[in-house]
Scaffold this motif. Sequence first.
Motif, mmCIF file in Angstrom:
data_model
loop_
_atom_site.group_PDB
_atom_site.id
_atom_site.type_symbol
_atom_site.label_atom_id
_atom_site.label_comp_id
_atom_site.label_asym_id
_atom_site.label_seq_id
_atom_site.Cartn_x
_atom_site.Cartn_y
_atom_site.Cartn_z
ATOM 1 N N ARG A 117 0.828 -1.218 0.000
ATOM 2 C CA ARG A 117 0.000 0.000 0.000
ATOM 3 C C ARG A 117 0.860 1.265 0.000
ATOM 4 O O ARG A 117 0.577 2.228 -0.722
ATOM 5 N N VAL A 118 1.902 1.257 0.805
ATOM 6 C CA VAL A 118 2.786 2.430 0.895
ATOM 7 C C VAL A 118 3.500 2.672 -0.427
ATOM 8 O O VAL A 118 3.624 3.815 -0.891
ATOM 9 N N SER A 119 3.971 1.603 -1.060
ATOM 10 C CA SER A 119 4.683 1.766 -2.332
ATOM 11 C C SER A 119 3.770 2.310 -3.423
ATOM 12 O O SER A 119 4.213 3.026 -4.314
ATOM 13 N N CYS A 120 2.488 1.969 -3.337
ATOM 14 C CA CYS A 120 1.537 2.398 -4.358
ATOM 15 C C CYS A 120 1.237 3.896 -4.313
ATOM 16 O O CYS A 120 0.664 4.443 -5.264
ATOM 17 N N VAL A 121 1.604 4.551 -3.214
ATOM 18 C CA VAL A 121 1.408 6.000 -3.124
ATOM 19 C C VAL A 121 2.740 6.732 -3.253
ATOM 20 O O VAL A 121 2.884 7.874 -2.845
ATOM 21 N N GLY A 122 3.730 6.022 -3.811
ATOM 22 C CA GLY A 122 4.993 6.668 -4.130
ATOM 23 C C GLY A 122 6.037 6.656 -3.037
ATOM 24 O O GLY A 122 7.098 7.272 -3.193
ATOM 25 N N GLN A 123 5.772 5.971 -1.927
ATOM 26 C CA GLN A 123 6.768 5.895 -0.863
ATOM 27 C C GLN A 123 7.571 4.607 -0.980
ATOM 28 O O GLN A 123 7.230 3.718 -1.754
ATOM 29 N N SER A 124 8.642 4.524 -0.216
ATOM 30 C CA SER A 124 9.547 3.374 -0.306
ATOM 31 C C SER A 124 9.662 2.681 1.043
ATOM 32 O O SER A 124 10.476 3.062 1.878
ATOM 33 N N PRO A 125 8.842 1.662 1.288
ATOM 34 C CA PRO A 125 8.883 0.959 2.566
ATOM 35 C C PRO A 125 10.213 0.240 2.772
ATOM 36 O O PRO A 125 10.745 -0.378 1.855
ATOM 37 N N CYS A 126 10.732 0.346 3.973
ATOM 38 C CA CYS A 126 12.021 -0.258 4.279
ATOM 39 C C CYS A 126 12.146 -0.355 5.792
ATOM 40 O O CYS A 126 12.076 0.661 6.480
ATOM 41 N N SER A 127 12.312 -1.554 6.319
ATOM 42 C CA SER A 127 12.398 -1.718 7.766
ATOM 43 C C SER A 127 13.715 -1.153 8.292
ATOM 44 O O SER A 127 14.685 -1.000 7.534
ATOM 45 N N PRO A 128 13.778 -0.836 9.587
ATOM 46 C CA PRO A 128 15.038 -0.351 10.167
ATOM 47 C C PRO A 128 16.194 -1.319 9.932
ATOM 48 O O PRO A 128 17.324 -0.895 9.713
ATOM 49 N N ARG A 129 15.922 -2.622 9.957
ATOM 50 C CA ARG A 129 17.001 -3.586 9.750
ATOM 51 C C ARG A 129 17.537 -3.514 8.329
ATOM 52 O O ARG A 129 18.756 -3.565 8.110
ATOM 53 N N VAL A 130 16.646 -3.379 7.351
ATOM 54 C CA VAL A 130 17.107 -3.275 5.969
ATOM 55 C C VAL A 130 17.848 -1.958 5.760
ATOM 56 O O VAL A 130 18.852 -1.896 5.046
ATOM 57 N N ALA A 131 17.366 -0.888 6.404
ATOM 58 C CA ALA A 131 18.069 0.394 6.320
ATOM 59 C C ALA A 131 19.480 0.260 6.881
ATOM 60 O O ALA A 131 20.437 0.821 6.334
ATOM 61 N N ALA A 132 19.618 -0.496 7.969
ATOM 62 C CA ALA A 132 20.937 -0.725 8.554
ATOM 63 C C ALA A 132 21.823 -1.517 7.592
ATOM 64 O O ALA A 132 23.026 -1.246 7.466
ATOM 65 N N LEU A 133 21.231 -2.503 6.901
ATOM 66 C CA LEU A 133 21.992 -3.267 5.921
ATOM 67 C C LEU A 133 22.505 -2.361 4.799
ATOM 68 O O LEU A 133 23.657 -2.484 4.355
ATOM 69 N N LEU A 134 21.646 -1.433 4.358
ATOM 70 C CA LEU A 134 22.059 -0.484 3.329
ATOM 71 C C LEU A 134 23.241 0.345 3.806
ATOM 72 O O LEU A 134 24.229 0.530 3.094
ATOM 73 N N LEU A 135 23.152 0.847 5.030
ATOM 74 C CA LEU A 135 24.209 1.674 5.597
ATOM 75 C C LEU A 135 25.517 0.888 5.694
ATOM 76 O O LEU A 135 26.571 1.352 5.271
ATOM 77 N N GLN A 136 25.444 -0.307 6.256
ATOM 78 C CA GLN A 136 26.646 -1.117 6.443
ATOM 79 C C GLN A 136 27.279 -1.493 5.104
ATOM 80 O O GLN A 136 28.507 -1.505 4.966
ATOM 81 N N THR A 137 26.435 -1.776 4.115
ATOM 82 C CA THR A 137 26.956 -2.153 2.803
ATOM 83 C C THR A 137 27.636 -0.974 2.127
ATOM 84 O O THR A 137 28.714 -1.116 1.532
ATOM 85 N N MET A 138 27.018 0.208 2.214
ATOM 86 C CA MET A 138 27.624 1.386 1.619
ATOM 87 C C MET A 138 28.944 1.725 2.296
ATOM 88 O O MET A 138 29.875 2.215 1.663
ATOM 89 N N GLN A 139 29.058 1.456 3.587
ATOM 90 C CA GLN A 139 30.312 1.702 4.300
ATOM 91 C C GLN A 139 31.418 0.771 3.815
ATOM 92 O O GLN A 139 32.596 1.111 3.892
ATOM 93 N N ARG A 140 31.037 -0.402 3.330
ATOM 94 C CA ARG A 140 32.029 -1.355 2.819
ATOM 95 C C ARG A 140 32.386 -1.080 1.367
ATOM 96 O O ARG A 140 33.260 -1.751 0.811
ATOM 97 N N ARG A 141 31.718 -0.098 0.746
ATOM 98 C CA ARG A 141 31.936 0.158 -0.678
ATOM 99 C C ARG A 141 32.395 1.587 -0.891
ATOM 100 O O ARG A 141 31.687 2.414 -1.450
#
Length: 231
Positions: A117-141
């Motif tokens: 539902r959230v994605s259908c109104v143009g937002q990007s759902p992402c749990s805190p854990r996935v956000a942390a994965l994004l952060l940690q991965t970007m730090q390794r790159r």
Amino acid sequence: MIEVVVIAPVRAYREAMAAVVERASDMSVLSHVPSTTEALAAVSRRQPTAVLLDFSVGEVAEAVASLRRTAPSSRVIGMGINETRAHAEAVVRCAVAGASGFVDADQPLIDLLAAVRVSCVGQSPCSPRVAALLLQTMQRRPDTTWAGGPGHGGGMGASRPAASLTPRERTVAELASRGLTNRQIARQLFIGESTVKSHIHSVLTKLGLRGREDIVGRLVGGPAGDAGSTG
């Protein structure tokens, strides 16, 4: 009515998700299939509102890219994400390939419906854990680079190294490239909106970009390859 395609290799899991979606009064399942190939055939006939893509399909970033090319109006949501490094890298590549959001493996099914539902109104759902994965991965790159796409003038088409960006700036830039607002980024990274704004300004300055809109869609994968790679 929100039309959904479910992609998951395990039949029992796929059918269970389809049943949950069907019980929602505002959703219907257009198709549920075990592979990306079958999903592409389904979405080419009729573009769904959203595609739920299980991360166990393999070649997941390539799958996102293919789905976006075949059904550009459909929102692709990755699901079943765990804390492994492989999934963390795949999350980043899927975001670059055009994924609209992510649901991790520990979230309940009700969160999956909310993500649709959230994605259908143009937002990007992402749990805190996935956000942390994004952060940690970007730090390794640290060698992540940015490149201009077609239609960008004034020197914007040249690739620029992002090595000068701090890890947090790279993460903010990655989330901004997915179309998240400052408020959404702040909520996901648990920082203030003014801090996000400051990071965005720094990213634009360091990369020589003219505005926030130039960030969107300009991330190119580092050592793992481009958006179509899965590593």
